[in-house]
Design a protein around this motif. Sequence first.
Motif, PDB file in Angstrom:
ATOM      1  N   ARG A 119      10.305  -6.934  -3.996  1.00  0.00           N
ATOM      2  CA  ARG A 119      10.080  -5.886  -3.012  1.00  0.00           C
ATOM      3  C   ARG A 119      10.848  -4.614  -3.336  1.00  0.00           C
ATOM      4  O   ARG A 119      10.332  -3.508  -3.151  1.00  0.00           O
ATOM      5  N   ALA A 120      12.066  -4.720  -3.830  1.00  0.00           N
ATOM      6  CA  ALA A 120      12.852  -3.516  -4.115  1.00  0.00           C
ATOM      7  C   ALA A 120      12.165  -2.658  -5.176  1.00  0.00           C
ATOM      8  O   ALA A 120      12.035  -1.433  -5.022  1.00  0.00           O
ATOM      9  N   ALA A 121      11.718  -3.292  -6.245  1.00  0.00           N
ATOM     10  CA  ALA A 121      11.011  -2.551  -7.290  1.00  0.00           C
ATOM     11  C   ALA A 121       9.706  -1.979  -6.749  1.00  0.00           C
ATOM     12  O   ALA A 121       9.316  -0.845  -7.077  1.00  0.00           O
ATOM     13  N   GLY A 122       9.036  -2.747  -5.902  1.00  0.00           N
ATOM     14  CA  GLY A 122       7.792  -2.285  -5.315  1.00  0.00           C
ATOM     15  C   GLY A 122       7.980  -1.063  -4.446  1.00  0.00           C
ATOM     16  O   GLY A 122       7.179  -0.112  -4.499  1.00  0.00           O
ATOM     17  N   GLU A 123       9.037  -1.048  -3.649  1.00  0.00           N
ATOM     18  CA  GLU A 123       9.275   0.093  -2.763  1.00  0.00           C
ATOM     19  C   GLU A 123       9.639   1.342  -3.561  1.00  0.00           C
ATOM     20  O   GLU A 123       9.259   2.456  -3.187  1.00  0.00           O
ATOM     21  N   ARG A 124      10.366   1.165  -4.666  1.00  0.00           N
ATOM     22  CA  ARG A 124      10.661   2.323  -5.522  1.00  0.00           C
ATOM     23  C   ARG A 124       9.365   2.886  -6.123  1.00  0.00           C
ATOM     24  O   ARG A 124       9.180   4.107  -6.209  1.00  0.00           O
ATOM     25  N   ALA A 125       8.480   1.992  -6.517  1.00  0.00           N
ATOM     26  CA  ALA A 125       7.202   2.437  -7.080  1.00  0.00           C
ATOM     27  C   ALA A 125       6.351   3.135  -6.028  1.00  0.00           C
ATOM     28  O   ALA A 125       5.641   4.101  -6.331  1.00  0.00           O
ATOM     29  N   VAL A 126       6.396   2.655  -4.797  1.00  0.00           N
ATOM     30  CA  VAL A 126       5.646   3.297  -3.709  1.00  0.00           C
ATOM     31  C   VAL A 126       6.056   4.764  -3.580  1.00  0.00           C
ATOM     32  O   VAL A 126       5.207   5.664  -3.479  1.00  0.00           O
ATOM     33  N   GLU A 127       7.342   5.028  -3.608  1.00  0.00           N
ATOM     34  CA  GLU A 127       7.821   6.399  -3.478  1.00  0.00           C
ATOM     35  C   GLU A 127       7.422   7.242  -4.682  1.00  0.00           C
ATOM     36  O   GLU A 127       7.048   8.417  -4.546  1.00  0.00           O
ATOM     37  N   ALA A 128       7.492   6.645  -5.876  1.00  0.00           N
ATOM     38  CA  ALA A 128       7.105   7.381  -7.080  1.00  0.00           C
ATOM     39  C   ALA A 128       5.622   7.740  -7.056  1.00  0.00           C
ATOM     40  O   ALA A 128       5.235   8.856  -7.423  1.00  0.00           O
ATOM     41  N   VAL A 129       4.800   6.814  -6.604  1.00  0.00           N
ATOM     42  CA  VAL A 129       3.358   7.076  -6.542  1.00  0.00           C
ATOM     43  C   VAL A 129       3.057   8.139  -5.494  1.00  0.00           C
ATOM     44  O   VAL A 129       2.247   9.051  -5.724  1.00  0.00           O
TER      45      VAL A 129
ATOM     46  N   PRO B 120       0.833  -1.208   0.000  1.00  0.00           N
ATOM     47  CA  PRO B 120       0.000   0.000   0.000  1.00  0.00           C
ATOM     48  C   PRO B 120       0.862   1.251   0.000  1.00  0.00           C
ATOM     49  O   PRO B 120       1.978   1.260   0.531  1.00  0.00           O
ATOM     50  N   VAL B 121       0.341   2.308  -0.630  1.00  0.00           N
ATOM     51  CA  VAL B 121       1.038   3.595  -0.659  1.00  0.00           C
ATOM     52  C   VAL B 121       0.318   4.526   0.306  1.00  0.00           C
ATOM     53  O   VAL B 121      -0.734   5.101  -0.019  1.00  0.00           O
TER      54      VAL B 121
ATOM     55  N   VAL C 201      -2.318   0.878  -4.304  1.00  0.00           N
ATOM     56  CA  VAL C 201      -1.633  -0.353  -3.929  1.00  0.00           C
ATOM     57  C   VAL C 201      -0.736  -0.752  -5.091  1.00  0.00           C
ATOM     58  O   VAL C 201      -1.195  -0.816  -6.248  1.00  0.00           O
ATOM     59  N   VAL C 202       0.526  -0.984  -4.796  1.00  0.00           N
ATOM     60  CA  VAL C 202       1.509  -1.381  -5.804  1.00  0.00           C
ATOM     61  C   VAL C 202       1.547  -2.903  -5.893  1.00  0.00           C
ATOM     62  O   VAL C 202       1.610  -3.592  -4.868  1.00  0.00           O
TER      63      VAL C 202
END
Length: 444
Positions: free
Chosen positions: A410-420, A345-346, A404-405
Amino acid sequence: MASESVFLPQEIIRRKRDGGALTGPEIADFIAGVVSGAVTDAQLGAFAMAAWLNGLDRDETVELTRAMTHSGATLDWSGLSGPILDKHSTGGIGDTVSLLIAPALAACGAYTPMIAGRGLGHTGGTVDKLEAIPGYQTRPDAAILRRAVREAGCAIIGQSTEIAPADRRLYAARDVTATVESLPLITASILSKKLAAGLGGLVMDVKTGSGAFMAARDDARALARSLIEVANGAGLPTVALVTDMDEPLAPVAGNALETLHAIEVLAGRREDARLVVLTVALGGEALALGRLSPTPEEGAERIRAAIVSGAAAERFARMVVELGGPADLVERPRAHLGEAPITLPVAPDGRGVVSGVDTRALGLAVVSLGGGRTRAEDAIDFAVGLDRLAGIGEEVGPDRPLAVVHARDRAAGERAVEAVRKAYHVAEPGETVERRPLVLERLA
């Protein structure tokens, strides 16, 4: 008829470079050379830049569109009992209208052989969404395509090597020469494929806003007018709606996620007012063009009824089967569409109301997850993406994330969380936030 004089591509390029107007035979000769290979990549890039710098007038654009249309095979649908109608979007985030409108038009008596595109840059592509379905053929042979259109009333496919081959080569040149944004070249690219598909009516969805290629409304309006004038000049009745892309159309972005969302809406298991409103508006215009409805408003009600009744879902299911997909996709979509192993989740920084979205940034976040491509040959991960995207005016907080990403790791997911998180602007709780109308303008 092509000119009988010796064909010299550089002379055509020179005339356009110097601001002159090209004749129909000159344009026909040049496009024939694009297909045969007589025009080199360097010459094609030079022509694209000359056209970008000096423009093409209406007559030149019509002739270019016609030449590109007839650079390959054209489809003939004579013998079918209804009009051949289609819709085209200039691209955006969460835009799954094609998956709803094609079967809805079929349920209303039209036939829709939709030649759709792949995603490139920050926008998603309809073909990529359908390729998330196991077995679905986006490049069927002619016999399968004709059977699908005849039996289901619609077939959403990708561009084959036979349809408008000049367009593929010219687009590749534009993509690497900073000439993609040329209005005449965009117009000819879009319409050559639609004319080759044998259409009798076309409705255009021209996006404007932060997630659109034409971010400025004046630019979107100019493109819409160009498309209408050239399409009508080439014998294809066309209407355009300028629509909002300052936020995602649907609350999802990513191929399998968007396909799942569209199926759930068709099946009546999920509501999405914005997606249905735009589908109904575009579909109503198409039915009026095809004389299946006396007015766009009455046509819109017919499209809405086709979705609500399940008739559109039945046509979609039939299309999927005809093109090689699973027979129970509408009933059991999650059994067939891939799911990413990581969901994150973001969370917003605090409680508040969404006041703005950098929609392009959301699309790029999907690309960074592997769900889009920056080059036409890139492989994509159908399962990754974003869902539960908060819309403008919606309250967010600890109990309602921004999105929600869905990620492969997980690494790619966390980068996407910050971008969103960076893509969203959140106002103070209780602040009044205005949402732009979805349909901004109608041009005919």
